[in-house]
Scaffold this motif. Structure first.
Motif, PDB file in Angstrom:
ATOM      1  N   SER A 240      -2.095   5.566   2.124  1.00  0.00           N
ATOM      2  CA  SER A 240      -3.192   4.615   2.529  1.00  0.00           C
ATOM      3  C   SER A 240      -2.859   3.992   3.704  1.00  0.00           C
ATOM      4  O   SER A 240      -3.779   3.808   4.489  1.00  0.00           O
TER       5      SER A 240
ATOM      6  N   PHE B  14     -10.163   2.776  -2.949  1.00  0.00           N
ATOM      7  CA  PHE B  14      -9.143   2.124  -1.722  1.00  0.00           C
ATOM      8  C   PHE B  14     -10.005   1.006  -1.139  1.00  0.00           C
ATOM      9  O   PHE B  14      -9.478  -0.348  -0.867  1.00  0.00           O
TER      10      PHE B  14
ATOM     11  N   ILE C 185       0.804  -1.151  -0.061  1.00  0.00           N
ATOM     12  CA  ILE C 185      -0.102   0.094  -0.089  1.00  0.00           C
ATOM     13  C   ILE C 185       0.782   1.207  -0.089  1.00  0.00           C
ATOM     14  O   ILE C 185       2.024   1.152   0.126  1.00  0.00           O
TER      15      ILE C 185
END
Length: 366
Positions: free
Chosen positions: A39, A77, A35
């Motif tokens: 994030s 996401f 990630i």
């Protein structure tokens, strides 16, 4: 769209991996999920107390005009997290049984021979951890270089031509070479054990469903943060081969007849193995070490894209146009070296083909 308050599964582990890259480790599937650093910040708020709209409002407080854009990014996401089975209530992705020994993937089914390497290697790894790391790497590298130099000089200067060697020696050398390949993979496993990222298993992969290739599952190497450690982990097999190449050279010079011929064949196979492991066109040990040392990903793809666009005088895509001049030159040089390397291999293969056919026929008595 995720409607209920999103929450990460409790058993997930967020760690920092290579080059300080944040990762999510799923202990149920054994998978790592890379990630971004932004994030990683969002993950700290996925505790099941905030809805999707709450999160958008929270992150867009300095600039409410960005709420729509942030909402789309957050939706993407969260959708990725749900698809990967990382959110509470999401379906877990299919995974092989932990006790299973056969796994399949495109063009390469894998058979796990043992999962006991970490336990078997730990006593040796513990002893080697007591040695300064730089000294250990220096000694291993110097011995490997000397081993390659001695073994290959013996092959070209002291051994008879391959056509004059006995056919049965080829079969014996093939059997010994399988042991050397096992030692090559065990060297990777030993370094991983020393670094605290033990391998998950030792096995055999069938490339294109028929060509056996030994491998160790180094998935947990993602946990090795230092570049130096990852480079040594990638090069461990090549260094191990150098030691065995030197030993084979000593054996070749001190023996006669069938044993000498077997050692000569072994030296030729070790040369071939070195060429394969340094191949810049494949995900070889050498290529993996290069990526680990530079911190780059897909260096090969970028290099050939640069060469292709330059040769055709096409405008570079954004991800290549934004490279610094030094990085662009480095990628171009890598691409040119790769092309030269492949041309050399093609030339050598063409000239070695008649000898290879003769050896195969002699090995079966024809």
């Amino acid at each position: 769209m995720i409607s209920s308050p999103p929450k990460l599964r409790d058993e997930l582990e967020v760690i920092r991996g290579m080059d300080d890259i944040p990762l999510i480790f799923d202990p149920v599937t054994g998978n790592y999920h890379r990630i971004t650093r932004s994030s990683e910040l969002v993950l700290t708020y996925l505790d099941g107390t905030r809805t999707r709209d709450d999160l958008v409002a929270f992150f867009s407080r300095p600039d409410p005009a960005r709420a729509d854009a942030l909402g789309k990014q957050l939706d993407n996401f969260l959708a990725d997290l749900e698809k990967s089975g990382l959110l509470e209530g999401a379906d877990l992705p299919d995974k092989a049984s932990e006790g299973g020994r056969i796994r399949t993937s495109m063009l390469m089914p894998r058979i796990i021979l043992t999962r006991s390497l970490p336990r078997a290697l730990e006593p040796l790894a513990a002893a080697l951890r007591a040695v300064p790391a730089k000294l250990l790497v220096l000694v291993a590298s110097l011995v490997a270089i000397c081993g390659y130099a001695f073994g290959l000089s013996t092959l070209f200067m002291a051994m008879p031509p391959m056509r004059e060697l006995a056919g049965p020696a080829f079969l014996l050398a093939t059997g010994v070479m399988l042991f050397f390949v096992l030692m090559h993979e065990s060297a990777h496993a030993l370094v991983a054990q020393i670094l605290g990222a033990p391998v998950r298993g030792l096995g055999v992969a069938l490339l294109f469903y028929f060509m056996p290739v030994a491998y160790v599952d180094r998935t947990d190497a993602y946990r090795v943060r230092e570049r130096g450690g990852r480079v040594v982990l990638a090069m461990a097999g090549i260094l191990s081969d150098g030691w065995f190449c030197g030993l084979t050279g000593v054996f070749a010079l001190s023996s006669e007849g069938l044993l000498r011929d077997t050692a000569a064949f072994l030296l030729g196979m070790q040369l071939l193995m070195l060429v394969i492991n340094l191949n810049p066109m494949m995900p070889s040990d050498g290529y993996t070490a290069l990526e680990a040392a530079t911190g780059l990903t897909n260096a090969r793809g970028r290099a050939f894209a640069l060469l292709r666009h330059t040769a055709k005088r096409q405008q570079l895509p954004a991800h290549l146009a934004n490279l610094t001049r030094g990085a662009r030159r480095g990628h171009m040089a890598y691409g040119l070296i790769s092309v030269i390397y492949v041309c050399f291999l093609a030339y050598a293969t063409f000239h070695a083909l008649p000898v290879t056919v003769d050896l195969a026929l002699s090995a079966v008595g024809r």
